[in-house]
Design an enzyme around this catalytic site. Structure first.
Site, PDB file in Angstrom:
ATOM      1  N   SER A  41       0.802  -1.223   0.000  1.00 28.51           N
ATOM      2  CA  SER A  41       0.000   0.000   0.000  1.00 28.51           C
ATOM      3  C   SER A  41       0.834   1.272   0.000  1.00 28.51           C
ATOM      4  CB  SER A  41      -0.934   0.012   1.211  1.00 28.51           C
ATOM      5  OG  SER A  41      -0.194  -0.064   2.421  1.00 28.51           O
ATOM      6  N   ASP A 371      -2.773   8.911   7.530  1.00 27.61           N
ATOM      7  CA  ASP A 371      -3.899   8.182   8.127  1.00 27.61           C
ATOM      8  C   ASP A 371      -3.492   7.318   9.322  1.00 27.61           C
ATOM      9  OD1 ASP A 371      -2.535   6.133   6.893  1.00 27.61           O
ATOM     10  OD2 ASP A 371      -4.100   5.631   5.455  1.00 27.61           O
ATOM     11  N   HIS A 374      -0.067   5.300   6.781  1.00 20.58           N
ATOM     12  CA  HIS A 374       0.649   5.753   5.584  1.00 20.58           C
ATOM     13  C   HIS A 374       1.003   7.227   5.728  1.00 20.58           C
ATOM     14  CE1 HIS A 374      -2.188   2.472   4.466  1.00 20.58           C
ATOM     15  NE2 HIS A 374      -1.104   1.983   3.883  1.00 20.58           N
TER      16      HIS A 374
END
Length: 400
Positions: A41, A371, A374
């Site tokens: 991610s 967040d 990340h």
């Protein structure tokens, strides 16, 4: 009339100007045919969203993507990620997700997928952690995905793909790949890939997440580091066998400085924290991984003299942002920009970014963490600069 410069002084100035110009020209002259990225991610650009944006996935919801794209793009950030900045640096388009059925992969592709691990599902099954892996996109799969799109990479009209041989055979075929039988001259395809940039990772972060969130201690998780690092190293060798020359291999991040870990595993004991306020045992896990990975990369560099294998130091780059936030324009490094709950970390696992109850800060560029898991676009831009020019990539991506 002003004082005239001496011939010697003028010559010295000319040397400085010429040298500076040479550096600029060298950087400008460095071009790549394409960028091919593998990972999770941290660099995913939409592989879970090629058939639409599943509403149950938080990063498909606002305010993800708000800073640059204006709406969610399935990137786990407020805007661009490292591979976006790399592609732009070399005059290439943003990398399309490899699962796209309509994209042109000639100038790049992104195999990275959110939730990806280094290890296969069987590894986690053997540890009783199958339920901690919510997406099956390990290194072995991502290399297969690259093989599947290689017909597009090497010329659609030929409909050929590259074949990956076992690592034990790679050293015997340094000048050829076992696909000569397919009609397209392998040297042509390998030449194209040799002039492309490969970014392999980071990998390992989700492997450790699965163990840690599954009840394993950091010390227990570290016992599996040699297997994880071996898998990463073997993946790099497979890319080299296919023709890759310039390969960036990032380490893992200082997770002990991340709001999710600080919130879930925070303690009242000051001895659990380092001088910056990061949880030591989790950063020690990352450091151990990175040290072992650097040893592997050093061995690969010695083995493949014609390749340019670069270690990208995610850890040191981010840790310096925590140590010296003002140098990077950050006013806070532990507070989540997009989250809920307030307090020092503004992270609530039950109301994460993209979920009801969460909201974004007014200026993401002032935050390191987007967040809680990340980073912000601003942080990824700083990281990219450190990889391109040093000091956080060894050797630096840009070279004369």
């Amino acid at each position: 009339m002003g004082r005239q410069s001496s011939p010697a002084a003028a010559a010295r100035r000319m040397v400085v100007v010429v040298c500076a110009a040479m550096v600029v020209v060298a950087a400008a002259a460095q071009k790549y045919n394409a960028v091919y990225n593998f990972g999770d991610s941290i660099t995913d650009t939409g592989n879970l969203c090629t058939n639409g944006k599943p509403s149950q996935i938080t990063f498909t919801q606002p305010p993800y993507g708000e800073t640059y794209f204006g709406s969610p793009t399935c990137r786990c950030s407020d805007g661009r990620v490292v591979v976006d900045f790399l592609a732009s640096k070399f005059g290439l388009p943003f990398l399309p997700p490899s699962k796209s059925t309509s994209a042109d992969f000639k100038k790049g592709a992104n195999m990275a997928i959110t939730g990806a691990t280094a290890m296969d599902a069987n590894f986690f099954r053997s540890l009783g952690l199958s339920d901690k892996i919510w997406n099956n996109g390990p290194i072995s799969f991502q290399i297969q995905w690259f093989q599947q799109i290689s017909s597009s990479v090497c010329g659609q009209s030929n409909n050929h793909s590259l074949t990956v041989l076992p690592p034990t055979q790679i050293s015997k075929i340094s000048d050829r790949v076992n696909s000569i039988r397919l009609g397209l001259a392998v040297s042509d395809c390998k030449s194209y890939l040799a002039n492309s940039l490969f970014v392999f990772g980071e990998f390992g972060g989700n492997d450790y997440n699965a163990m840690l969130f599954g009840g394993y201690s950091a010390d227990q998780a570290s016992t599996y580091t040699p297997q994880i690092v071996d898998t990463i190293s073997n993946g790099v060798e497979k890319l080299i066998a296919m023709g890759a020359v310039d390969v960036v291999v990032p380490g893992v991040l200082p997770i002990g400085c991340f709001p999710i870990y600080l919130t879930i595993y925070g303690t009242s004991s000051s001895s659990d924290y380092d001088s910056l306020g990061c949880l030591k045992k989790f950063n020690d896990l990352s450091t151990n991984h990175n040290n072992q990975l650097k040893t592997k990369i050093s061995a690969l560099q010695s083995k493949y003299k014609s390749a340019r294998i670069m270690y990208a130091d995610f850890y040191s780059g981010v840790y310096d942002m925590v140590r010296n936030p003002s140098n990077y324009g950050f006013s806070t490094v532990f507070e989540t920009c997009c989250g809920s709950g307030g307090g020092k970390f503004n992270y609530n696992n039950n109301a994460r970014c993209g979920m009801s109850g969460a909201s974004a800060c007014s200026n993401p560029a002032s935050h390191l963490s987007w967040d809680g898991i990340h980073l912000t676009e601003a942080a990824y831009k700083q990281i990219t600069d450190g990889w391109l020019n040093g000091p956080y990539c060894s050797p630096a991506i840009l070279h004369s």
